[in-house]
Design a protein around this motif. Structure first.
Motif, short mmCIF file in Angstrom:
data_model
loop_
_atom_site.label_atom_id
_atom_site.label_comp_id
_atom_site.label_asym_id
_atom_site.label_seq_id
_atom_site.Cartn_x
_atom_site.Cartn_y
_atom_site.Cartn_z
N GLY A 107 2.24 5.22 -8.07
CA GLY A 107 1.70 5.32 -6.93
C GLY A 107 1.88 6.29 -5.75
O GLY A 107 2.15 6.04 -4.61
N ARG A 145 6.52 6.70 -3.05
CA ARG A 145 5.39 5.74 -3.54
C ARG A 145 4.51 5.03 -2.29
O ARG A 145 5.16 4.55 -1.33
N GLN A 181 3.42 1.91 -2.19
CA GLN A 181 3.59 0.51 -1.94
C GLN A 181 4.95 0.44 -1.05
O GLN A 181 5.45 -0.65 -0.85
N ASN A 182 5.62 1.34 -0.86
CA ASN A 182 6.89 1.38 0.04
C ASN A 182 6.64 1.06 1.51
O ASN A 182 5.51 1.27 1.95
#
Length: 297
Positions: A174, A208, A210-211
């Motif tokens: 991601g 990333r 999604q962090n």
């Protein structure tokens, strides 16, 4: 009891959770009583003058007992009925115990188990992701002929990030490859010209998609903006002073009658002090006008 609470903090969490949910539980039970009452009235009307009505729904109270005990607590219906025939108070206490222990606490246990499994699953996914990124980045470093323990330069990191395999690896976790290339110089080589492989792995994990942004990220962003703005303001101030000195130098030197040419190095010195590429030393005839000097600058 206090010692037990200190030794088992999870027990405090459960007790506080039960206290916090007590209001919702009470109102849910009230709504349940209303629903049981409505269906008891309906059952009483429907089964009027029928054998099943005389047996189970002879009155609204009898219908509510049948629906609540037989419908909500079917496993304990026989025990409740026997206790009710012997002592109604004991039967009520037993029903209250079933509501608290069997319904409330057991459902709370299910919620705690679901939360624990979810937390463990999140930790395991993060561990697997970190191990995957670390292994793949180390493999990329080794494929370029470099040692994993050796320091990496800007050229090394650029070569690694622009390889096709790196693009696939970063996309799998991601990470926006183009965005990473843009911020790599700022994040990795701000304080040093060489970095370790673990620093590159850490950058990939931080970028990333999604962090979740944290307060620490916002504070770091604010600090970075302030530092960059101060650095830029200092450069602009040095350049402005250099231009001001350079614009005044021809007039003062030309009145002194110095040779055929006047050297104007002030602008170069100011640009060099501010970090910009120095300009070529400008020369201009002593008898040149002010407008030609400004045009040359």
């Amino acid at each position: 009891f206090v010692r037990m609470v200190r030794a088992v903090p999870e027990l405090v969490v459960l007790i506080k959770g039960l206290a916090a949910a007590s209001r919702a539980v009470v109102w849910t039970l009230n709504l349940l009583i209303v629903v049981v009452y409505i269906f008891a009235v309906a059952a009483r009307i429907i089964t009027d003058d029928k054998e099943v009505g005389k047996m189970y729904f002879s009155s609204v109270t009898s219908a509510m007992l049948t629906l609540s005990v037989g419908g909500l607590l079917p496993d304990n219906a026989e025990d409740i009925n026997i206790m009710g025939d012997l002592n109604a108070f004991v039967a009520a206490v037993f029903v209250f115990f079933l509501v608290v222990a069997s319904i409330t606490l057991m459902n709370m246990l299910i919620g705690v188990l679901c939360e624990s499994v979810s937390a463990i699953a999140t930790i395991e996914r993060e561990t697997i992701s970190v191990a995957y990124v670390k292994a793949e980045v180390e493999a990329l470093v080794q494929e370029t002929g470099r040692d994993v323990e050796a320091l990496l330069t800007r050229e090394d990191v650029e070569e690694i990030m622009l390889s096709p395999k790196a693009g696939r690896v970063f996309s799998n976790v991601g990470v926006d490859v183009e965005g990473m290339v843009e911020v790599a110089d700022i994040r990795l080589f701000k304080d040093s010209d060489q970095v370790r492989t673990c620093d590159l792995v850490g950058l990939v994990l931080q970028l990333r998609g999604q962090n979740i942004a944290t307060v620490k990220d916002i504070v770091n962003l604010q600090k970075f903006i302030v530092e960059e703005w101060s650095f830029l303001a200092e450069k602009i101030s040095v350049v402005v002073r250099a231009v001001d000195r350079a614009s005044k130098a021809p007039k003062s030197m030309s009145t002194g009658g110095i040779g055929d040419h006047v050297i104007v190095p002030a602008l170069d010195n100011g640009m060099q002090a501010s970090g910009f590429t120095p300009l070529t030393c400008l020369t201009t005839p002593a008898n040149s006008t002010k407008e030609s000097t400004k045009e040359a600058l």
